[in-house]
Design a protein around this motif. Sequence first.
Motif, short mmCIF file in Angstrom:
data_model
loop_
_atom_site.label_atom_id
_atom_site.label_comp_id
_atom_site.label_asym_id
_atom_site.label_seq_id
_atom_site.Cartn_x
_atom_site.Cartn_y
_atom_site.Cartn_z
N GLN A 233 0.82 -1.20 0.00
CA GLN A 233 0.00 0.00 0.00
C GLN A 233 0.86 1.27 0.00
N GLY A 234 0.34 2.32 -0.59
CA GLY A 234 1.05 3.58 -0.60
C GLY A 234 0.17 4.70 -1.10
N ILE A 235 0.81 5.76 -1.56
CA ILE A 235 0.11 6.96 -2.01
C ILE A 235 0.55 7.29 -3.43
N ALA A 236 -0.41 7.44 -4.32
CA ALA A 236 -0.13 7.90 -5.69
C ALA A 236 -0.49 9.37 -5.78
N MET B 289 -4.28 9.91 -4.16
CA MET B 289 -5.15 8.81 -3.72
C MET B 289 -4.32 7.72 -3.07
N PHE B 290 -4.94 7.02 -2.13
CA PHE B 290 -4.28 5.88 -1.50
C PHE B 290 -4.59 4.64 -2.33
N THR B 291 -3.57 3.85 -2.61
CA THR B 291 -3.75 2.72 -3.50
C THR B 291 -2.57 1.77 -3.35
N THR B 292 -2.52 0.74 -4.17
CA THR B 292 -1.36 -0.14 -4.16
C THR B 292 -0.24 0.49 -4.99
N LEU B 293 0.99 0.15 -4.65
CA LEU B 293 2.13 0.81 -5.25
C LEU B 293 2.29 0.54 -6.74
N ASP B 294 1.74 -0.59 -7.21
CA ASP B 294 1.85 -0.85 -8.64
C ASP B 294 0.96 0.07 -9.47
N PHE B 295 0.22 0.95 -8.79
CA PHE B 295 -0.58 1.96 -9.49
C PHE B 295 0.30 2.84 -10.37
N VAL C 134 4.68 7.37 -3.13
CA VAL C 134 5.44 7.32 -1.88
C VAL C 134 4.74 6.33 -0.97
N SER C 135 5.47 5.82 0.01
CA SER C 135 4.85 4.89 0.94
C SER C 135 5.30 5.11 2.38
N GLY D 234 7.37 6.69 14.03
CA GLY D 234 8.31 6.48 12.94
C GLY D 234 7.60 6.07 11.66
N GLU D 235 8.31 5.39 10.80
CA GLU D 235 7.75 4.95 9.52
C GLU D 235 7.12 3.58 9.68
N ARG D 236 5.85 3.48 9.31
CA ARG D 236 5.10 2.23 9.44
C ARG D 236 4.16 2.09 8.25
N VAL D 237 3.98 0.86 7.81
CA VAL D 237 2.94 0.55 6.83
C VAL D 237 2.20 -0.68 7.34
N PHE D 238 0.94 -0.84 6.96
CA PHE D 238 0.23 -2.03 7.42
C PHE D 238 0.51 -3.20 6.48
N ALA D 239 0.63 -4.36 7.06
CA ALA D 239 0.87 -5.57 6.27
C ALA D 239 -0.46 -6.13 5.79
N THR D 240 -0.49 -6.60 4.57
CA THR D 240 -1.66 -7.33 4.07
C THR D 240 -1.59 -8.76 4.61
#
Length: 507
Positions: free
Chosen positions: A160-163, A293-299, A319-320, A327-333
């Motif tokens: 997940q990330g931001i386009a 928009m928030f989306t998957t990085l392959d966007f 960016v993600s 700190g820097e965190r992303v959620f895991a699928t």
Amino acid sequence: MGKQRYKLAMAGLAASLAVSMLVGCSSNSGTSGAGDVLHITMMNQYSSPEPPRADNPFVKKIEEYTNTKLDITWIPGSAYNDKVNVSIASNDLPQVLMVQDPKSSSIINAQRSGMFWEVGPYLKDYPNLSKYNANPLVLNNISVDGKVYGLYRARALARQGIAFRQDWLDNLGLKQPQTIDELYNVIKAFTLDDPDKNGMKDTFGLVEAEDSNSGMGAAGLSGFRTIASFFGAPNQWEVRDGQAVPEFMTEENMEALKFYKRLYDEKLLNQDFAATKAGKQGEQFYQGKAGMMFTTLDFIITGGNEMKKANPDAKVDIVSRIKGPKGERVFATTGYFGVFLFPKATVKTEAELKQLLAFFDKIVDDEMIFNWTWGIEGVHHTKDSTGEPTISDQTAYSNEVSPLKQLPTYDGALMIWKGKGEADNKFRTMMKDNEAIAVTNPAEPLISQTAVEKGTELNKIITDARVKFITGAIDEAGYNKEIERWRTQGGEQIIRDYTELLAKQGN
């Protein structure tokens, strides 16, 4: 290959047609003797505009490479779960059944009843399955009562990330956001500072949509879990002082809600987000109405190509990693999208099971991973004098190879390929690097019978409360009342279930 034929996707859904390769999904098809062609019946879904054609050259490539005849009933994704349930109830099953959610009530009950083979003990015997289908975290996520009944279709754990519109950033002289405050400032500038330089106030910073299928605590906003992770919220559940705590009962979750409410109140977010269907937010992005928009990085590839069609001068980037209080965190699928199960009614012996596992092992060996990535040489790609491949017919690749990626348990999604180009390898690198900061859901492998039976209606309480809070229909006290309603209608039992199960696991 026989003629392509159509079957009803499910009883009573005359408009939903399933397309079969060869003779359809019949339980009478059997495995062959050693050295002969292996006939495989399977049911799978398709999300492409059309199902894979019977004369698809990539199907023939797979069959020739594995010495098989594939008899696949393709069901539209929108009708797939219903068709699976009908097939299980009627015991009209293929040898290979793909299920989207192995933790749904009907699938859990079917696995517990002994309807499917347990495949976990066999994985170590296959060189590629043991490499690409044996992540302990994902195996734990798909397990039922500690047993693994299927081959999972691997997906990146941190995707997940931001386009956003890089050309708009350039127009405004802004840098890519690295903190929550910088993220807010970019969203605000995309709304108020004429980022497309057309002299009109006709843009907004962030486009959002409802996402009712994204799980407990995440439903209602497609990007909420991403933002919540930036604020330090857990991934759906956390263990605090030995007790399971849902994400929406944490202070970090409330801070993320307040962030969204600020965006809504300042009209930096599309005001109709709650009525915007999941997947439709991209349309406003492509049309140049929204800048982020928030989306998957392959966007960056899929969305970037669509954006070029609408506006050849547009630049899309991703960016993600956004720095927040923790700190820097992303959620895991969950690390997978669907699993392949093997019914004992149609796979009658261990020898037949091993033949099917060997097929899935072979279609993810090194040669086939290359083929999944590039297609067939001379049809979908060409090679230069150094042997470097390039997609030569993107339309043929999209129509013939991409839809069949429903078949392999791994398609090389994280592999870096020089010929794929800078943007393609950028998102692959980001996904791989982000696994180190991915926050997992400790309750993912756990089964609460209350959650199975009441999860959908309980999720809706939180979904509605979240939207009402953001739009100002309720305040924080009203939001807490909705949480209390969630607890009294079954949520408290889910908390107890998960707390007990996590204690047994030593968490």
